[in-house]
Design an enzyme around this catalytic site. Structure first.
Site, PDB file in Angstrom:
ATOM      1  N   LYS A  53      45.101 -41.354   6.089  1.00  6.42           N
ATOM      2  CA  LYS A  53      43.881 -41.710   5.360  1.00  6.42           C
ATOM      3  C   LYS A  53      43.907 -43.129   5.311  1.00  6.42           C
ATOM      4  CE  LYS A  53      44.239 -37.861   2.534  1.00  6.42           C
ATOM      5  NZ  LYS A  53      44.981 -36.917   1.466  1.00  6.42           N
ATOM      6  N   GLN A  97      48.040 -37.912  -3.980  1.00  7.46           N
ATOM      7  CA  GLN A  97      48.293 -36.823  -3.212  1.00  7.46           C
ATOM      8  C   GLN A  97      49.134 -35.731  -3.621  1.00  7.46           C
ATOM      9  OE1 GLN A  97      47.524 -37.037   0.495  1.00  7.46           O
ATOM     10  NE2 GLN A  97      48.196 -34.996   0.507  1.00  7.46           N
ATOM     11  N   ASP A 120      38.238 -37.182  -4.452  1.00  8.63           N
ATOM     12  CA  ASP A 120      38.796 -35.846  -4.147  1.00  8.63           C
ATOM     13  C   ASP A 120      37.818 -34.822  -4.902  1.00  8.63           C
ATOM     14  OD1 ASP A 120      40.635 -35.392  -2.433  1.00  8.63           O
ATOM     15  OD2 ASP A 120      42.196 -35.840  -3.673  1.00  8.63           O
TER      16      ASP A 120
END
Ligand code: NAP
Length: 286
Positions: A53, A97, A120
């Site tokens: 990322k 995460q 997300d």
């Protein structure tokens, strides 16, 4: 033989577009999109995802901040970091995460990310917006699947789409996006009876169950489009999808490989969401 849908090539093309759009946006507004990624603990796979990322941010010209927190970080400490990032004007996307260590409540942490920075699209506000079709962000993996369909000229309208898997991050939002795209959608899961009878009726199959080479050619209709989200290790330790690629490729009209299919698109969609978040921030600030 099926057309193999190339996730690496499509991903590179979309990242180029994001990079130039971001540069133009920065020129007009002075704002560089910023993404903060928080990793708690020592999970090796997660460390690789986080590094990827960071690399993707550099590639498209975004600012990125990686927070690598100790395994024994308390909920209070984690939430305090999230709250600080929520307040910052130079951070437009926040991602925690998954998976978090067991002592931390993942739902609570997600609920504390500002919905405007939830790149997300896991926050209940964003999940609800997806349900009603009024959204800024789409969850990255299903969004990547829809980009594939667009790129390869596959219109889901009126088609029978079978999504196998009903997780909150893949199966459910995938089904919703297919519905918004006018497909007739069936969602299957571990309790589904006669699964093969259902997948054989599909014009488009999306596999997202996490079972190596589960879908065999005799479960696929001739000419179906097969999207494989699964990422598994098979008995030989090789990275493989949820479909038995070699045999299904002979039956399908289009197929995504693993690796090199849906995987690369997921991080690219995260970049797209971060740019959207930065643009929304600018609009709101006036
Ligand atoms: P998950 O949360 O474990 O959900 C798996 C789903 O599959 C569940 O709904 C489960 O049904 C269903 N299932 C399991 N075994 C089944 C069977 N034999 N027949 C029918 N349905 C079955 O997994 P996930 O997070 O959605 O991920 C799915 C796969 O996609 C994994 O391999 C993961 O690594 C991969 N993935 C890839 C990306 C990417 O970027 N490429 C991103 C996310 C995930 P129940 O609900 O009944 O238990």
């Amino acid at each position: 033989m099926a057309v193999i849908m190339d996730g690496k090539a499509l991903s590179a093309k979309i990242r180029e577009q994001i990079k130039s759009e971001s540069a133009e946006f920065a020129k007009e507004t002075g704002i560089t999109p910023g993404l903060a990624v928080i990793l708690v603990g020592d999970d090796n796979a997660s460390k690789i995802y986080v590094r990827n990322k960071e690399k993707a941010c550099a590639e498209v010209g975004f600012k990125s901040e990686m927070y690598l927190l100790e395994e024994n970080t308390t909920e209070e400490e984690l939430l305090s970091l999230v709250h600080k990032l929520n307040e910052r004007d130079d951070i437009h996307g926040i991602l925690v995460q998954s998976p978090l260590p067991k002592h931390l409540d993942e739902a609570l942490v997600i609920n504390n990310i500002s919905p405007e920075k939830d790149v997300d699209a896991f926050h209940p506000v964003n999940v609800g917006k997806i349900m009603i079709g009024d959204y800024s962000f789409l969850p990255c993996t299903p969004a990547g699947v829809m980009e594939f369909l667009k790129e390869y000229g596959i219109d889901p309208t009126g088609k029978r789409c079978v999504v196998v898997g009903r997780s909150n991050i893949v199966g459910k939002p995938m089904a919703m996006l297919m519905l918004h795209a006018n497909a007739t959608v069936t969602v299957c899961h571990s309790k589904t009876r006669d699964l093969a009878d259902i997948t054989r009726q599909a014009d488009i199959i999306v596999m997202a169950i996490g079972k190596a080479e589960f879908l065999k050619a005799d479960m696929v209709k001739e000419g179906a489009v097969l999207i494989d989200v699964g990422m598994n290790r098979n008995a030989d330790g090789k990275l493989t999808g949820d479909a038995a690629f070699e045999e299904c490729e002979k039956k399908a009209s289009f197929i995504t490989p693993v690796p090199g299919g849906v995987g690369p698109m997921t991080i690219t969609m995260l970049m797209k969401n971060t740019l959207t978040a930065a643009k929304n921030f600018y609009k709101k600030k006036g």
